[in-house]
Design an enzyme around this catalytic site. Structure first.
Site: not given
Ligand code: 13P
Length: 336
Positions: A24, A29, A33, A97, A136, A177, A219, A261, A292
């Site tokens: 998500d 972001t 990556r 999300k 989320k 979360e 979460k 993570s 990730r």
């Protein structure tokens, strides 16, 4: 939707030996990556990458659901099949999300509060129509000098609880979360204290906003040493501290807890989850919702040649799902 229906979705999200893949990333972001592996970030490369992940053969053996970003929820495979259909046909619950990201908390330099409540009811109603079964919202808690403030924790937990109540109103299971960041040189005990106070505040807010815990998933971040702490806690120390913290602050009626993570290596994320489950039984299933730590190997491979390495990249996704699925049962072995 009844509480029983929310409860059964929540339980399916943490079915034995299964977890969640988080894909998500916002467009900002995912660009970071993609930049890291030299891929141009366009709507079509994002679509192609997510198609590779979501069409991994037998993904549902160890994956119960996938969290998508708004753009992805509306996209389709190259052959024109909506991603949500691919997922539901394969027994994978679509998640979304819904927060609008962390923003500076006015009056508290260096601290963040997650935004996105305005118009959320209407957005959730649309997401439910598009097939989303869970959602989320990520809050970010930073550890530093005189941080986090109680204002930051309370503002974030209040927003998480408002979001969770709106989700349940729309028949969507909220995944709440509150991420305590690993950044900093603090030790394990500091992370423990911040995580405990955050979780206690979160569950107090959920109670105040009439959120039904039976239809909610937490979460959580693990209790770890800060990234720059000279003394790094061992796998067993992380597992023991995380379990102790959760037992001190999370009601037993919650159907399950999944971990992020947060920048841990693939192996550390799996080893920590496995060690926690070996210390069980616990009041709730403990599983994963890794971003990730599920994707990094696949992204590296796929970026070298999107067509040629499509199948090999999927194999690494399947392998990470299998390893984390075993860790969710406490049955992972280092060489698995
Ligand atoms: P990481 O596992 O990469 O931390 O991502 C999980 C996530 O969804 C963070 O919100």
């Amino acid at each position: 939707m009844s509480i029983e229906q929310l409860e059964s979705i929540a339980q399916a999200m943490v079915a034995p030996g299964k977890g969640i893949i988080a894909i998500d990333e916002s467009n900002t972001t995912i660009k970071k990556r993609f930049d890291g592996v030299g891929i141009e970030c366009t709507e079509d490369t994002r679509r192609a990458y997510r198609e590779m992940l979501l069409t991994t053969p037998n993904l549902s053996d160890h994956i119960a659901g996938a969290i998508l970003y708004d753009e992805t929820l509306r996209q389709s495979t190259r052959a024109g099949v909506p991603f949500t259909k691919v997922m539901l046909d394969n027994g994978i619950l679509p998640g979304i999300k819904v927060d609008k990201g962390p923003h500076p908390l006015a009056g508290f330099p260096g601290e963040l509060v997650t935004e996105g409540l305005d118009g959320l009811r209407e957005r959730l109603q649309e997401y439910a129509r598009l097939g989303a079964k869970f959602a989320k919202w990520r809050a970010v808690i930073t550890i530093g000098d005189d941080m986090p403030s109680s204002t930051c924790i309370e503002a974030n937990c209040h927003a998480l609880a408002r979001y969770a109540a709106l989700c349940q109103e729309s028949g969507i299971v909220p995944m709440v979360e509150p991420e305590v960041l690993m950044d900093g040189s603090h030790d394990l005990e500091v992370c423990y204290d911040v995580t405990e106070v955050t979780l206690r505040s979160l569950f107090a807010s959920l109670y105040e906003q009439n959120v039904m815990l039976e239809g909610t998933i937490l979460k959580a971040s693990m209790v770890v040493s800060g990234k720059d702490c000279p003394e790094q806690a061992s796998v067993d120390e992380v597992a023991e501290a995380t379990i102790r913290c959760l037992k001190a602050s999370v009601p037993a009626s919650l159907p399950g807890i999944v971990f992020l993570s947060g920048g841990q290596s693939d192996e550390a994320a799996t080893a920590h989850l496995n060690a926690m489950n070996q210390m069980g039984p616990h009041p709730w299933p403990l599983s994963f919702s890794y971003g990730r730590a599920m994707q990094s190997a696949a992204l590296k491979l796929w970026s070298k040649d999107m067509d040629k390495h499509f199948g090999d990249a999927q194999k690494t996704v399947a392998q990470r799902a299998r390893e984390n699925g075993l860790a969710a049962l406490g049955q992972w072995k280092k060489s698995a």
